[in-house]
Design an enzyme around this catalytic site. Sequence first.
Site, PDB file in Angstrom:
ATOM      1  N   GLU A   1       0.906  -1.410   0.161  1.00 43.60           N
ATOM      2  CA  GLU A   1       0.138   0.023   0.028  1.00 43.60           C
ATOM      3  C   GLU A   1       0.655   1.320  -0.084  1.00 43.60           C
ATOM      4  OE1 GLU A   1      -2.814   0.280   3.088  1.00 43.60           O
ATOM      5  OE2 GLU A   1      -3.997  -1.274   2.176  1.00 43.60           O
TER       6      GLU A   1
ATOM      7  N   GLU B   1      -5.253  -8.307   0.304  1.00 40.25           N
ATOM      8  CA  GLU B   1      -6.279  -7.644   1.563  1.00 40.25           C
ATOM      9  C   GLU B   1      -7.485  -8.162   1.700  1.00 40.25           C
ATOM     10  OE1 GLU B   1      -4.626  -4.632   4.370  1.00 40.25           O
ATOM     11  OE2 GLU B   1      -2.968  -5.706   3.896  1.00 40.25           O
TER      12      GLU B   1
HETATM   13  C1  PNW Z   1      -4.316  -1.908   5.284  1.00 45.14           C
HETATM   14  N1  PNW Z   1      -7.868   3.440   4.256  1.00 45.14           N
HETATM   15  O1  PNW Z   1      -4.480  -0.328   5.470  1.00 45.14           O
HETATM   16  C2  PNW Z   1      -3.245  -2.014   5.894  1.00 45.14           C
HETATM   17  O2  PNW Z   1      -2.549  -2.828   5.137  1.00 45.14           O
HETATM   18  C3  PNW Z   1      -3.165  -2.794   7.298  1.00 45.14           C
HETATM   19  O3  PNW Z   1      -2.059  -2.878   7.334  1.00 45.14           O
HETATM   20  C4  PNW Z   1      -4.203  -2.322   8.035  1.00 45.14           C
HETATM   21  O4  PNW Z   1      -4.475  -3.121   9.420  1.00 45.14           O
HETATM   22  C5  PNW Z   1      -6.261  -2.350   7.261  1.00 45.14           C
HETATM   23  O5  PNW Z   1      -5.951  -2.629   5.977  1.00 45.14           O
HETATM   24  C6  PNW Z   1      -6.966  -2.432   7.838  1.00 45.14           C
HETATM   25  O6  PNW Z   1      -6.994  -1.034   7.892  1.00 45.14           O
HETATM   26  C7  PNW Z   1      -5.728   0.912   5.812  1.00 45.14           C
HETATM   27  O7  PNW Z   1      -8.453   5.047   4.505  1.00 45.14           O
HETATM   28  C8  PNW Z   1      -5.671   1.108   5.784  1.00 45.14           C
HETATM   29  O8  PNW Z   1      -8.819   3.492   3.045  1.00 45.14           O
HETATM   30  C9  PNW Z   1      -6.163   3.196   5.374  1.00 45.14           C
HETATM   31  C10 PNW Z   1      -7.310   2.626   4.710  1.00 45.14           C
HETATM   32  C11 PNW Z   1      -6.999   1.880   3.973  1.00 45.14           C
HETATM   33  C12 PNW Z   1      -6.167   0.298   4.385  1.00 45.14           C
END
Ligand code: PNW
Length: 459
Positions: free
Chosen positions: A169, A360
Site C-alpha cells: 500500500e 487483504e
Molecule cells: C490496510 N483507508 O490499511 C493495511 O495494509 C493494514 O495494515 C491495516 O491494518 C488494514 O488495511 C486495515 O486498516 C489501510 O483509509 C488503511 O482506506 C487505511 C485505508 C485502507 C487500508
Amino acid sequence: MSKLYCQFPQDFLWGAATAAYQVEGAAREDGRGPSGWDTFCRRPGAIAMDHNGDHAVNHYHRYKDDVALMAQLGLKAYRFSISWSRIFPDGVGRPNPAGLDFYRRLIDELLGAGIQPWATLFHWDLPQALEDRWRGWESKQCAQALGDYAGFVARELGDRLTGIFTINEFLCFLDKGYGFEPELFAPGKSVSRRILNQARHHAIYGHGLAVQAIRAERGNSLSIGLADNISGCVPVRETKEDIAAAKAALRELSGMYITPILEGSYPTTYLEDEAANAPVFTEEEMKVIGSPLDFVGFNLYAPVFIRHDPEARRGWSHLPCDDAYPRMSMPWLAIEPSILYWVPRLAHELWDIPAIYITENGCSYPDRPDAKNQVWDTARVMYLKQHLIALHRGVLEDLPIKGYFLWSLFDNFEWAFGYTKRFGLFYVNYETMDRFPKLSAKFYRDVIKQNAVGGPARN
Ligand code: PNW
C-alpha cells in the site's frame, strides 16, 4: 459429490494476513532497530489511548502457537511481513543475524504445518535510520536500500518462501503519511506536492529494484509481486458506459503507482495533472519500475463508485458514499462486496495480469467475548460471506484469481487506532494475550474445508 454453492477451483489459495509492527511486539529485542512507527507512536496524542506496538500481540514469542492456530483453520498460506529494521537495524549496512533467525524459525514452523509462507518486505515500518539520514522516500537512496534489503532476504530466505510482496500500500505511507493524513500515518510529515510525487517515484523505483534483486537471486522459483490498495472502482450501474468509466478511472487513479508498474510508463493524465509538480525520472528507471511480475495483489476494502459523466473533464466522476451508506467500524469502511469482482475484472481487462490475489480484505467491528469466551461476530461473517460470493463471480468468469488473504488473522495494533479496532478472526485478550476463535474463524474454516461458500446446493 453434489454441487456446492460458490465452489472455488481446486488449487485456490486460502490465506490470512498480518504485518510485523501490528503483531510481533518484541520491539527492542534481539537487535531490532527502531522504525518510523516506533517514533510516530511516541508523538503525544498520535495513537488512540497512546497505544504502541512495543508488545503488540507478541507474535514474536508466540509464533509456534500461532502457527498451530493457523493449522486449525486449515490455512493454506500465511502472509506476514518482515520488519526491515530487524534485519538491517540501520536500514542498510550490516545485517542482524538474530532478526533474520526469527523469520527462519517462523518459516520453518509454517512449512512444518503445510502452510505456504508469503512475505511482505515493506509494510510501512521504514527503519528510522533511513528517515534520519535521507528523509526516507524523498531520496532515491531509499529505493536502492529497499533493493539491497530485498536481495538479501531473497538470498537468505528465498528458498523457503512461496511468494514475496515488495511493498504494501503505497498510498498509506506516502500520500497519507507525507501530507494528506499526517496525523494518522507515519512518518507524519507534510511535504510539497512536488516532493510527494518524487517520493512516490522513488517508492515504485524501489519496488522495481527489489523485483530485479529477488529475480537475480531466485529466478522463477518463487512468485514475485506486491500488495496495493488500488482504488476499489465499481461502476454505479452495470451499463456499458459506467463500466467503461470505472475502467478508465481505475487506470487514472492508479497513475502514480500500479499503472506505471504494469505499463512501464506514467499515464499522460497523471503527468498532465501534476504538470510542474510531476516527478523527474529517466527512461532507465521506468524500465526498472516496469519489471515483469508473477502476480498482482489487491488489498480491497471499500468502494469508489464511478459513473459515466460526459460533463467531467475525463468523462467519469466519483460518487461518494453518503452519510447513510452502511459501513463497518472504521470511518472509511463502506461496504460493497462487488469490489472483489469489479477490481480484478477491470484490472485484468486493462493489464492482462498473469495471476491476481486478494491480499487483504476484512473488517473491524467492536466484537466482545461472552462469559464463555465465545465471540459471535455475525456482522463479520456477513461481510466475509458477501465478499466471497462476489469474488466467486470473477472465478466463474475465468478471471485469473488465484487466492484470498483475509485481514486479519488476529486482532492487532490497528495503527493510529491502536488496539481499539478489532479486525481478527481470533479475538485477542490484551491482558493475557490469549486468542479465541470468533464465529468468523469457524465460518472461514468451513469455507476452506469445503473450498466453497456454503454447503451443498439443493437440486
Ligand atoms: C490496510 N483507508 O490499511 C493495511 O495494509 C493494514 O495494515 C491495516 O491494518 C488494514 O488495511 C486495515 O486498516 C489501510 O483509509 C488503511 O482506506 C487505511 C485505508 C485502507 C487500508
